[in-house]
Design an enzyme around this catalytic site. Structure first.
Site, PDB file in Angstrom:
ATOM      1  N   ASN A  84      -2.890   1.123   9.166  1.00 14.73           N
ATOM      2  CA  ASN A  84      -3.317   0.846   8.069  1.00 14.73           C
ATOM      3  C   ASN A  84      -1.920  -0.653   8.404  1.00 14.73           C
ATOM      4  O   ASN A  84      -2.821  -2.216   7.792  1.00 14.73           O
ATOM      5  CB  ASN A  84      -2.469   1.076   6.655  1.00 14.73           C
ATOM      6  N   SER A 109       6.991  -8.325   2.659  1.00 19.40           N
ATOM      7  CA  SER A 109       7.912  -7.296   1.483  1.00 19.40           C
ATOM      8  C   SER A 109       9.492  -7.550   1.825  1.00 19.40           C
ATOM      9  O   SER A 109       9.417  -7.871   2.954  1.00 19.40           O
ATOM     10  CB  SER A 109       7.441  -5.922   1.955  1.00 19.40           C
ATOM     11  N   TYR A 146       8.493   1.012   7.629  1.00 20.78           N
ATOM     12  CA  TYR A 146       7.300  -0.195   6.801  1.00 20.78           C
ATOM     13  C   TYR A 146       7.820  -1.738   7.062  1.00 20.78           C
ATOM     14  O   TYR A 146       7.033  -2.097   6.430  1.00 20.78           O
ATOM     15  CB  TYR A 146       7.698   0.849   5.237  1.00 20.78           C
ATOM     16  N   LYS A 150       6.085  -4.828   8.597  1.00 18.94           N
ATOM     17  CA  LYS A 150       5.815  -6.078   7.903  1.00 18.94           C
ATOM     18  C   LYS A 150       6.171  -7.323   8.455  1.00 18.94           C
ATOM     19  O   LYS A 150       5.615  -8.161   8.533  1.00 18.94           O
ATOM     20  CB  LYS A 150       6.594  -6.652   5.776  1.00 18.94           C
TER      21      LYS A 150
HETATM   22  N1  LIG Z   1       3.773  -3.628  -5.242  1.00 22.28           N
HETATM   23  C1  LIG Z   1       4.798  -3.943  -4.840  1.00 22.28           C
HETATM   24  O1  LIG Z   1       5.801  -4.284  -5.840  1.00 22.28           O
HETATM   25  C2  LIG Z   1       5.365  -4.788  -3.191  1.00 22.28           C
HETATM   26  C3  LIG Z   1       3.653  -4.902  -3.138  1.00 22.28           C
HETATM   27  N2  LIG Z   1       3.681  -5.044  -1.629  1.00 22.28           N
HETATM   28  C4  LIG Z   1       2.853  -4.966  -0.629  1.00 22.28           C
HETATM   29  O2  LIG Z   1       1.401  -5.590  -1.354  1.00 22.28           O
HETATM   30  C5  LIG Z   1       0.367  -5.118  -0.744  1.00 22.28           C
HETATM   31  C6  LIG Z   1      -0.487  -3.688  -1.916  1.00 22.28           C
HETATM   32  O3  LIG Z   1       0.594  -3.451  -2.517  1.00 22.28           O
HETATM   33  P1  LIG Z   1       0.379  -2.193  -3.830  1.00 22.28           P
HETATM   34  O4  LIG Z   1      -1.161  -2.961  -4.658  1.00 22.28           O
HETATM   35  O5  LIG Z   1       1.669  -2.304  -4.696  1.00 22.28           O
HETATM   36  O6  LIG Z   1      -0.050  -1.372  -3.002  1.00 22.28           O
HETATM   37  P2  LIG Z   1      -0.551   0.320  -3.370  1.00 22.28           P
HETATM   38  O7  LIG Z   1      -1.343   1.166  -3.291  1.00 22.28           O
HETATM   39  O8  LIG Z   1      -1.154   0.052  -5.253  1.00 22.28           O
HETATM   40  O9  LIG Z   1      -2.472  -0.837  -3.637  1.00 22.28           O
HETATM   41  C7  LIG Z   1      -2.810  -1.104  -2.087  1.00 22.28           C
HETATM   42  C8  LIG Z   1      -4.822  -0.739  -1.952  1.00 22.28           C
HETATM   43  O10 LIG Z   1      -4.741  -0.916  -0.316  1.00 22.28           O
HETATM   44  C9  LIG Z   1      -5.664  -0.447  -0.009  1.00 22.28           C
HETATM   45  N3  LIG Z   1      -5.757   0.052   0.903  1.00 22.28           N
HETATM   46  C10 LIG Z   1      -4.579   0.808   1.814  1.00 22.28           C
HETATM   47  N4  LIG Z   1      -4.982   1.617   3.534  1.00 22.28           N
HETATM   48  C11 LIG Z   1      -5.936   0.731   3.449  1.00 22.28           C
HETATM   49  C12 LIG Z   1      -6.931   0.436   4.403  1.00 22.28           C
HETATM   50  N5  LIG Z   1      -6.683   1.264   5.684  1.00 22.28           N
HETATM   51  N6  LIG Z   1      -8.389  -0.165   4.093  1.00 22.28           N
HETATM   52  C13 LIG Z   1      -8.944  -0.106   3.390  1.00 22.28           C
HETATM   53  N7  LIG Z   1      -7.500  -0.407   1.624  1.00 22.28           N
HETATM   54  C14 LIG Z   1      -6.437   0.414   2.158  1.00 22.28           C
HETATM   55  C15 LIG Z   1      -5.553   1.260  -1.272  1.00 22.28           C
HETATM   56  O11 LIG Z   1      -6.530   1.697  -1.340  1.00 22.28           O
HETATM   57  C16 LIG Z   1      -5.197   0.372  -2.583  1.00 22.28           C
HETATM   58  O12 LIG Z   1      -5.972   0.739  -3.229  1.00 22.28           O
HETATM   59  C17 LIG Z   1       0.520  -3.619   0.012  1.00 22.28           C
HETATM   60  O13 LIG Z   1       0.355  -4.594   1.838  1.00 22.28           O
HETATM   61  C18 LIG Z   1       2.440  -4.061   0.612  1.00 22.28           C
HETATM   62  O14 LIG Z   1       2.606  -3.474   0.963  1.00 22.28           O
HETATM   63  C19 LIG Z   1       5.057  -5.464  -1.015  1.00 22.28           C
HETATM   64  C20 LIG Z   1       5.695  -5.322  -1.597  1.00 22.28           C
HETATM   65  C21 LIG Z   1       5.833  -5.441  -3.373  1.00 22.28           C
HETATM   66  O1  LIG Z   2       7.479  -3.427  -0.090  1.00 18.74           O
HETATM   67  C1  LIG Z   2       7.726  -2.760  -1.693  1.00 18.74           C
HETATM   68  O2  LIG Z   2       8.480  -3.088  -2.458  1.00 18.74           O
HETATM   69  C2  LIG Z   2       8.553  -2.430  -2.982  1.00 18.74           C
HETATM   70  C3  LIG Z   2      10.217  -2.705  -3.773  1.00 18.74           C
HETATM   71  O3  LIG Z   2      10.740  -2.145  -3.430  1.00 18.74           O
HETATM   72  P1  LIG Z   2      11.544  -0.935  -3.663  1.00 18.74           P
HETATM   73  O4  LIG Z   2      12.357   0.216  -2.588  1.00 18.74           O
HETATM   74  O5  LIG Z   2      12.523  -1.701  -4.367  1.00 18.74           O
HETATM   75  O6  LIG Z   2      10.976   0.307  -4.823  1.00 18.74           O
HETATM   76  C4  LIG Z   2       7.516  -1.599  -3.291  1.00 18.74           C
HETATM   77  O7  LIG Z   2       8.286  -0.817  -5.072  1.00 18.74           O
HETATM   78  C5  LIG Z   2       6.546  -1.402  -3.253  1.00 18.74           C
HETATM   79  O8  LIG Z   2       6.084  -0.018  -3.272  1.00 18.74           O
HETATM   80  C6  LIG Z   2       6.606  -1.722  -2.148  1.00 18.74           C
HETATM   81  O9  LIG Z   2       5.651  -1.966  -1.553  1.00 18.74           O
END
Ligand SMILES: NC(=O)C1=CN([C@@H]2O[C@H](COP(=O)(O)OP(=O)(O)OC[C@H]3O[C@@H](n4cnc5c(N)ncnc54)[C@H](O)[C@@H]3O)[C@@H](O)[C@H]2O)C=CC1
Ligand SMILES: O=C1O[C@H](COP(=O)(O)O)[C@@H](O)[C@H](O)[C@H]1O
Length: 247
Positions: A84, A109, A146, A150
């Site tokens: 992914n 991330s 993970y 990234k």
């Molecule tokens: N939420 C956070 O605090 C952080 C998020 N990120 C990064 O931001 C991005 C989004 O994260 P979130 O919105 O929190 O996660 P999330 O899990 O809420 O959203 C990710 C979306 O990507 C879709 N997805 C996953 N694999 C897929 C694939 N192979 N093909 C198509 N769709 C796919 C899922 O269905 C989901 O809707 C991720 O790459 C995550 O690593 C990075 C650091 C912190």
């Molecule tokens: O990359 C990500 O980081 C956030 C924050 O990390 P955490 O270890 O403090 O939870 C995480 O919530 C998120 O799911 C992840 O995609």
């Protein structure tokens, strides 16, 4: 100026934060392997980002790609991040170049640099009086697989910029939490990114001009150990939130 933007991972948390404030600002094509239940702007493509043909079709007429789709779990196993996060991200970059997309914004991330948080430095580095600061010029130092995925995405961005001239911004997102910073979690408070600062930062990534950038995506928290100076200088990021105001 409004741009034509492909948003992968649109149905997730970061996608939701972006669309909440920017739905009317750009022309959107949304992609996710899960359909979106709420109202959304533009067209929605239900597809996996490893489906090369569908990804290529979705790039047509696109100016900017915001690439969020992936496995976001810090504890995600290698087979999932390999498929992914690494393979999927390479598919996105390759298709973007072939479609003459101008910019790709990659959701990196804090976990790409998680191992800088050593036992000697923590928890002091999470506190406002401590001056330890990462600024995006340091080498990746992941603390889990993970984070490795990234760091690989950032490297793919570097390659596609250097070899193909694509503008690439890698946003090392901190901790996106809606409404307030994480409670009883100093690390999370130091790297809090509010929903409105998240939307604004990605809007700046859509509109600004740059070559290859790595920036930190956090609000203007007193506790910060990630510098936001580069995001301010290059992208024009002007965060409005600070986790210290929620004590
Ligand atoms: N939420 C956070 O605090 C952080 C998020 N990120 C990064 O931001 C991005 C989004 O994260 P979130 O919105 O929190 O996660 P999330 O899990 O809420 O959203 C990710 C979306 O990507 C879709 N997805 C996953 N694999 C897929 C694939 N192979 N093909 C198509 N769709 C796919 C899922 O269905 C989901 O809707 C991720 O790459 C995550 O690593 C990075 C650091 C912190
Ligand atoms: O990359 C990500 O980081 C956030 C924050 O990390 P955490 O270890 O403090 O939870 C995480 O919530 C998120 O799911 C992840 O995609």
């Amino acid at each position: 100026m409004a741009q034509s933007v492909l948003l992968t991972g649109a149905a997730g948390r970061v996608g939701t934060a972006i669309l909440a404030d920017l739905a009317d600002e750009h022309e959107w094509r949304l992609m996710d392997r899960d359909p979106m239940t709420e109202d959304h702007p533009g067209e929605f493509v239900v597809a996996d980002i490893t489906d090369e043909e569908t990804v290529r079709d979705a790039m047509e007429g696109i100016d900017v790609v915001i690439h969020l789709a992936g496995d976001p779990r810090p504890e995600a196993p290698w087979d999932s991040v390999l498929t992914n996060n690494i393979d999927g991200t390479q598919t996105i970059f390759e298709a973007a170049v072939d479609a003459d997309v101008e910019k790709v914004v990659f959701a990196s991330s804090n976990h790409a640099v998680g191992a800088y948080e050593t036992e000697e430095r923590t928890p002091e580095m999470y506190r406002a009086h401590d001056d330890y600061l990462l600024d995006g010029t340091e080498l990746p130092r992941p603390g889990n697989l993970y984070g490795v995925s990234k760091a690989a995405g950032e490297s793919l961005g570097r390659y596609y910029h250097d070899e193909h001239g694509l503008s690439v911004a890698c946003v090392r997102i901190g901790n996106l939490t809606k409404g307030h910073p994480p409670i009883d979690y100093e690390r999370g408070q130091a790297m809090w990114l509010s929903y409105r600062d998240c939307a604004h930062l990605f809007d700046r990534c859509i509109r600004a001009e740059y070559e290859y950038e790595i920036v930190y995506g956090i609000s203007d928290n007193d506790r910060k150990y990630y510098s936001i100076d580069r995001a301010k200088a290059v992208l024009g990021y002007e965060p409005r939130d600070n986790s210290a105001e929620h004590n």
